[in-house]
Design an enzyme around this catalytic site. Sequence first.
Site, short mmCIF file in Angstrom:
data_model
loop_
_atom_site.label_atom_id
_atom_site.label_comp_id
_atom_site.label_asym_id
_atom_site.label_seq_id
_atom_site.Cartn_x
_atom_site.Cartn_y
_atom_site.Cartn_z
N ASP A 62 60.16 31.10 -25.24
CA ASP A 62 60.13 29.64 -25.21
C ASP A 62 61.48 29.16 -24.68
O ASP A 62 62.50 29.79 -24.96
CB ASP A 62 59.87 29.06 -26.60
N ASN A 70 57.93 17.37 -33.06
CA ASN A 70 57.31 18.69 -33.27
C ASN A 70 56.98 18.96 -34.73
O ASN A 70 56.07 19.75 -35.03
CB ASN A 70 58.24 19.81 -32.79
N LEU A 71 57.72 18.34 -35.64
CA LEU A 71 57.68 18.72 -37.04
C LEU A 71 56.34 18.43 -37.72
O LEU A 71 56.03 19.00 -38.75
CB LEU A 71 58.81 18.02 -37.81
N ARG A 73 53.52 19.39 -36.82
CA ARG A 73 52.58 20.50 -36.68
C ARG A 73 53.25 21.86 -36.49
O ARG A 73 52.64 22.89 -36.75
CB ARG A 73 51.63 20.25 -35.50
N ASN A 131 49.87 24.33 -21.16
CA ASN A 131 49.76 23.84 -19.78
C ASN A 131 49.04 24.87 -18.92
O ASN A 131 49.09 26.07 -19.18
CB ASN A 131 51.14 23.51 -19.20
N CYS A 188 48.98 17.16 -25.25
CA CYS A 188 49.05 16.73 -26.65
C CYS A 188 49.99 15.54 -26.81
O CYS A 188 49.79 14.69 -27.67
CB CYS A 188 49.50 17.89 -27.54
N CYS A 340 52.70 4.04 -19.20
CA CYS A 340 51.94 4.59 -20.33
C CYS A 340 52.94 5.20 -21.30
O CYS A 340 54.02 4.65 -21.51
CB CYS A 340 50.88 5.58 -19.85
#
Length: 382
Positions: A62, A70-71, A73, A131, A188, A340
Amino acid sequence: MNDLTRDQILRYSRHLIMPEVGVEGQQKLKDASILLIGAGGLGSPLGLYLAAAGVGRLGIVDFDKVDFTNLQRQIIHRTEDVGRLKVESAKERIHAINPEVQVTAFNAKLSRDNIMELINDYQVVIDGTDNFPTRYLVNDACVFQKKPNIYGSIFRFDGQATVFYPFKGPCYRCLYPEPPPPGMVPSCAEGGVLGVLPGIIGVIQATEAIKLMIGKGEPLIGRLLLYNALKMEFREVKLKRDPRCPVCGDHPTVTELVDYEDFCGMGRGLETEGAHSAYDLGPNEVKRLLEQDRKLVLLDVREPHEYEIVRIEGARLIPLSELHLRTNELDTAETIVTYCHHGQRSLQAIKTLEHFGFKKLKHLRGGIDAWACEVDTEMARY
């Protein structure tokens, strides 16, 4: 040969008393090597449960840092980890659970230049990416090295998982020969994801990895497991290897790694999130335009529930899903700046408006999130 230590026998005792695992199976787990692609939503339960199960060697790939969003999930990371490299945070948590697991952290963006070397030293690859370029890249590399690729994906309330095992079943390209047009499948970050969903799908992936390592049970080879959290429903779809598949078929036409960004249409102007094009305006450029031209239309193409979270003052809301039906509410003579959340849907909005004859079109690069970072730093981010 049993070389489990006294402490390991105690730690894994609940495995050892299962005849399907036993000493032999636990020894296989201890000798196993698994590469996790991604230390995010799916990588979190994968890392935690595989370490707890006693997998001897884990690699984690990564290049991102832990973000506050992020926290919700990515349970392998803690609040105090925000800003840290994900691979370092994940490695620390894994060792806190099981210090005997050998963890190698690869702080790198996966590419065709490094993937073959990265996966070469591992028995199984688990795809926890979000992705399409990386999914196709992982698939092709695993086919070329004949290594199982345990696949999972999540979006909103839906998840899916399967095992792509080269030449024992289909590969990812058998299921999805071509990627969807860029921007058609929201990320997401754009569409959201239920926080517990990656836990469910990630645990399924971890289960499949353990089954492969100990050689027990029926792996999800040729079976796509679909999960809907709203209905609490699992469904299974049978998959078959496509003899015409360009990678694993009888007469493959793809015999080396390709340019996956290009293959998936990324970087082709309008379709790319945050792409630099003639339509792009940075947040401060949009701010100056709004101050200079009171007739400029700032068009918010997010959904109403997002508009309720936070908005740019003076913006007009027409969700992208309704835009083709509501273009009569806009004047083709007006200059329109679309925005957006992060910039993907607003670029699609430009394509829609162009189709209906609009010419004076611009786009807020990076969306309202960039606006909150650069213009209105007191604005809430989501």
